[in-house]
Motif scaffolding. Structure first.
Motif, mmCIF file in Angstrom:
data_model
loop_
_atom_site.group_PDB
_atom_site.id
_atom_site.type_symbol
_atom_site.label_atom_id
_atom_site.label_comp_id
_atom_site.label_asym_id
_atom_site.label_seq_id
_atom_site.Cartn_x
_atom_site.Cartn_y
_atom_site.Cartn_z
ATOM 1 N N GLY A 131 0.791 -1.225 0.000
ATOM 2 C CA GLY A 131 0.000 0.000 0.000
ATOM 3 C C GLY A 131 0.820 1.270 0.000
ATOM 4 O O GLY A 131 0.276 2.358 0.202
ATOM 5 N N THR A 132 2.137 1.174 -0.235
ATOM 6 C CA THR A 132 2.983 2.364 -0.235
ATOM 7 C C THR A 132 3.457 2.699 -1.650
ATOM 8 O O THR A 132 3.521 1.838 -2.526
ATOM 9 N N LEU A 133 3.790 3.972 -1.820
ATOM 10 C CA LEU A 133 4.543 4.433 -2.979
ATOM 11 C C LEU A 133 5.913 4.836 -2.479
ATOM 12 O O LEU A 133 6.033 5.549 -1.480
ATOM 13 N N ARG A 134 6.964 4.401 -3.166
ATOM 14 C CA ARG A 134 8.322 4.719 -2.742
ATOM 15 C C ARG A 134 9.062 5.397 -3.884
ATOM 16 O O ARG A 134 9.001 4.943 -5.019
ATOM 17 N N PHE A 135 9.730 6.486 -3.555
ATOM 18 C CA PHE A 135 10.424 7.286 -4.554
ATOM 19 C C PHE A 135 11.926 7.069 -4.429
ATOM 20 O O PHE A 135 12.480 7.140 -3.337
ATOM 21 N N TRP A 136 12.558 6.830 -5.577
ATOM 22 C CA TRP A 136 13.970 6.467 -5.594
ATOM 23 C C TRP A 136 14.729 7.358 -6.573
ATOM 24 O O TRP A 136 14.370 7.457 -7.735
ATOM 25 N N ASN A 137 15.808 8.002 -6.102
ATOM 26 C CA ASN A 137 16.691 8.777 -6.976
ATOM 27 C C ASN A 137 17.742 7.829 -7.548
ATOM 28 O O ASN A 137 18.908 7.867 -7.170
ATOM 29 N N ILE A 138 17.288 6.988 -8.454
ATOM 30 C CA ILE A 138 18.149 5.950 -9.008
ATOM 31 C C ILE A 138 18.859 6.421 -10.268
ATOM 32 O O ILE A 138 20.032 6.130 -10.481
#
Length: 321
Positions: free
Chosen positions: A288-295
């Motif tokens: 149920g989460t959204l995760r943001f990644w500076n990939i």
């Protein structure tokens, strides 16, 4: 967020607004202002199953469990029109200019001209099971479609009215949902297979050949090319190995050598999308989460912070190299 591999309920538009369907609600998150608003709430019996911003981000297309397909003016919070043609859930949609292409559990693919009163311009029936992946090429001349029967079709836009496909690839041995066209090499397509397959395949669609196969030993749920470096990111779900499941993997192209991986998800990754500047990737997760990644950007220090969507959204800056 519904834990359903086949749905596509996340898209980051060129207006820098992230649209995400959470159950019966559709939210819009402006990454510049960090403002969140609910676009609409619908009946639990007919929730969104797919969504996609138009290329100019003027419209948001939304497909539903009960076969509806709608066009919304998100800025005005107004329903513009409903598009008919399917009779079961619409699991995937993709834009090509004024053409909106939809794929359904009714096994059909439909091209809709959103400018025309009679919206259906092309009705394709090639897949024998649900169409769960659709993606137009960067140039708009080729469409890739993946199905639950493990097949991958390539269609030419100029010949779709004839219902004749350019290629049918049978190399995957599970559902083909994850599709991504390379932004810097014409005709190069990446596809990912479901749990029983676990492979990323690279296709030369000009020659009709598979040029590389990487067995990840894990369900491939999403693929995103890095527009700044020659790399591709994969998001994963179920796996026989506890060490591999639910992670993000970065691969160097063309060698497909693994650059690194992130193992911070506690549940499977359902979908990936990237920001308009191509620096940040968001993962929709079954917990149920959204995760943001500076990939895709340059490596930077870890800097987690709470957001306005703290109950289901997690911001992270995570160097992977």
């Amino acid at each position: 967020m519904r834990n359903d591999f086949y749905m596509n309920i996340l898209d980051w538009g060129k207006n820098n607004v992230l649209a995400v369907a959470l159950g019966s609600d559709l939210y819009l998150w402006n990454s510049e202002t960090v403002n969140v608003r609910k676009l609409f709430h619908v009946s639990e019996n007919d929730h969104p199953t797919s969504l996609a911003w138009s290329q100019d981000a003027k419209y948001l297309a939304v497909g539903y469990k009960g076969s509806k397909l709608q066009l919304w003016d998100a800025e005005a919070s107004k329903l513009v029109r409903s598009l008919k043609g399917h009779n079961r859930r619409v699991a995937t949609i993709t834009w090509n200019g004024h053409i909106l292409t939809s794929g359904s559990r009714d096994r059909s693919i439909i091209n809709h001209d959103v400018r025309a009163r009679n919206n259906v311009t092309c009705h394709l029936r090639a897949h024998s099971q649900e169409v769960c992946g659709l993606k137009w090429s960067e140039t708009g001349n080729l469409l890739a479609s993946g199905g639950n029967e493990n097949l991958l079709y390539i269609w030419e836009s100029s010949k779709m009215n004839s219902s004749k496909y350019l290629y049918c690839f049978k190399d995957h041995c599970a559902a083909v949902k994850a599709l991504a066209w390379c932004p810097y090499q014409s005709g190069l397509l990446a596809s990912g297979g479901g749990t029983e397959d676990g492979c990323i395949k690279l296709w030369n669609t000009q020659m009709g050949t598979c040029i590389n196969t990487i067995d990840t030993n894990s369900q491939v749920c999403g693929l995103e090319w890095n527009r700044h470096h020659k790399e591709i990111l994969s998001g994963h779900g179920y796996s026989p190995s506890e060490l591999i499941k639910n992670q993000l993997c970065l691969w160097r192209y063309p060698s497909m050598e693994k650059v690194g991986n992130l193992k911070r998800h506690t549940s499977r990754v359902l979908q990936l999308s990237q920001s308009p500047d191509g620096l940040t990737v968001v993962s929709a997760v079954a917990d149920g989460t959204l995760r943001f990644w500076n990939i895709f950007g340059p490596p930077c220090a870890n800097n987690s912070r709470p957001s306005a969507l703290d109950s289901f959204l997690s911001n992270k800056t995570s160097p992977i190299r």
